[in-house]
Design an enzyme around this catalytic site. Structure first.
Site, PDB file in Angstrom:
ATOM      1  CE  LYS A  62      49.406  46.333  41.891  1.00  0.00           C
ATOM      2  NZ  LYS A  62      48.088  46.490  42.382  1.00  0.00           N
ATOM      3  CD  GLN A 106      45.969  44.861  44.978  1.00  0.00           C
ATOM      4  OE1 GLN A 106      46.734  45.775  44.671  1.00  0.00           O
ATOM      5  NE2 GLN A 106      45.699  43.945  43.953  1.00  0.00           N
ATOM      6  CG  ASP A 129      44.636  51.912  41.362  1.00  0.00           C
ATOM      7  OD1 ASP A 129      45.351  51.203  40.657  1.00  0.00           O
ATOM      8  OD2 ASP A 129      44.382  51.479  42.350  1.00  0.00           O
TER       9      ASP A 129
HETATM   10  N1  GUN Z   1      43.853  44.546  41.811  1.00  0.00           N
HETATM   11  C1  GUN Z   1      44.175  43.962  40.655  1.00  0.00           C
HETATM   12  N2  GUN Z   1      44.815  44.828  39.973  1.00  0.00           N
HETATM   13  C2  GUN Z   1      44.838  46.267  40.640  1.00  0.00           C
HETATM   14  C3  GUN Z   1      45.133  47.439  40.189  1.00  0.00           C
HETATM   15  O1  GUN Z   1      45.701  47.822  39.053  1.00  0.00           O
HETATM   16  N3  GUN Z   1      44.675  48.357  41.255  1.00  0.00           N
HETATM   17  C4  GUN Z   1      44.401  48.276  42.343  1.00  0.00           C
HETATM   18  N4  GUN Z   1      44.118  49.112  43.195  1.00  0.00           N
HETATM   19  N5  GUN Z   1      43.901  46.791  42.740  1.00  0.00           N
HETATM   20  C5  GUN Z   1      44.073  45.696  41.831  1.00  0.00           C
END
Ligand code: GUN
Length: 294
Positions: A62, A106, A129
């Site tokens: 990311k 996350q 998110d």
């Molecule tokens: N863990 C796996 N995918 C995601 C996501 O899209 N956002 C977050 N915050 N955690 C994740």
């Protein structure tokens, strides 16, 4: 969609990497315009708790993606034995940081930590998110909100391949708050006829065989076999399970590719779209904040 016309698509494969590249290139252009208009970069704040290797990899990907398009990223980490209070405090610090437009904590959090108060600690205006109930409510209505990155990325893929949705039978396997549930609402918004199945659904195959568009987010490798797919269907595999043999999707790809019109692989399908969408959503939040101040 016009900006996807340059891609020479393989007939049967939904190529998430190719579509994500187009999305990222557009975000890079839009970020450049944002910077010249507002004199700063959009900012993504992330928090990683614990040392799960898959989560650490995702966070690294990311950040690299942000860097490539000119989005600033601010990263915080906490050890696996962090307390609930620690996690909420750092989340509040990221929210309070003026350079941060979107906050991403996350998930999953290490065992023993409750994600609910953390989700509520991120206000809808910085909820990149789309996990906050306000944003879930927004996509269930006509309000403009942020949708969770993965389902929003699937919508972009379906549009890139001109998959008809109006009146189509769309079946979603999985009803998680982060993927299945928002996926169903986004499909409903586009006037598909949506069925949501889950682990207690009595006859999964009966439901999936009706699908013109089958979206699978169960986290069960190889769950969907060819006999569960209507010939000519479009199948999107959101599942990603780390196995000793590598990353596995929920769809038995080689098997299903023989009956489906289009099917997305794992890796290289939905995964790249999740990150590309995160960049779009960060920019969208930055634009909304900057305009609210102007
Ligand atoms: N863990 C796996 N995918 C995601 C996501 O899209 N956002 C977050 N915050 N955690 C994740």
């Amino acid at each position: 969609m016009a900006h996807f016309e340059g891609i020479a698509f393989d007939q049967a494969l939904i190529d998430g990497r190719a579509v994500a590249e187009v999305v990222r290139a557009q975000v890079a252009i839009d970020v450049g315009e944002f910077r010249s208009e507002f004199g700063r970069a959009p900012g993504l704040g992330t928090l990683l708790v614990g040392d799960d290797p898959a989560s650490a990899t995702y966070i690294r990907m990311k950040h690299r993606a942000c860097e490539e398009v000119g989005i600033a990223s601010i990263h915080r980490t906490l050890p696996a034995d962090a307390t609930q209070e620690d996690v909420e405090r750092v989340t509040h610090e990221l929210v309070a940081d003026d350079a941060v437009d979107g906050v991403l904590v996350q998930v999953p959090l290490p065992a023993g930590l409750d994600p609910e108060p953390v989700i509520l600690a991120v206000p809808p205006t910085k909820d990149v998110d789309g996990f906050h109930p306000w944003n879930l409510g927004a996509i269930a209505s006509t309000l403009d909100g942020i949708a969770s990155c993965t389902p929003q990325g699937v919508m972009t893929l379906l549009d890139a391949y001109d998959v008809p949705l109006v009146g189509a039978e769309a079946v979603v396997v999985g009803r998680s708050r982060t993927v299945g549930m928002p996926m169903a609402m986004l499909l409903l918004q586009r006037n598909a006829t949506v069925t949501v199945t889950h682990h207690l659904t009595r006859d999964l195959a009966k439901a999936t065989r009706e699908a013109d568009v089958l979206i699978v987010a169960a986290g069960v490798p190889g769950l969907i076999t060819a006999d569960m797919v209507k010939p000519g269907a479009v199948v999107v595999d959101i599942g990603t399970t780390h196995t000793p043999d590598g990353l596995r999707g929920d769809v038995l790809f080689d098997d299903v590719a023989k009956v489906a019109r289009l099917v997305s692989p794992v890796p290289g399908g939905v995964g790249p779209m999740t990150i590309a969408t995160l960049l779009q959503s960060t920019l969208k939040l930055a634009q909304a904040r900057a305009r609210a101040r102007a």
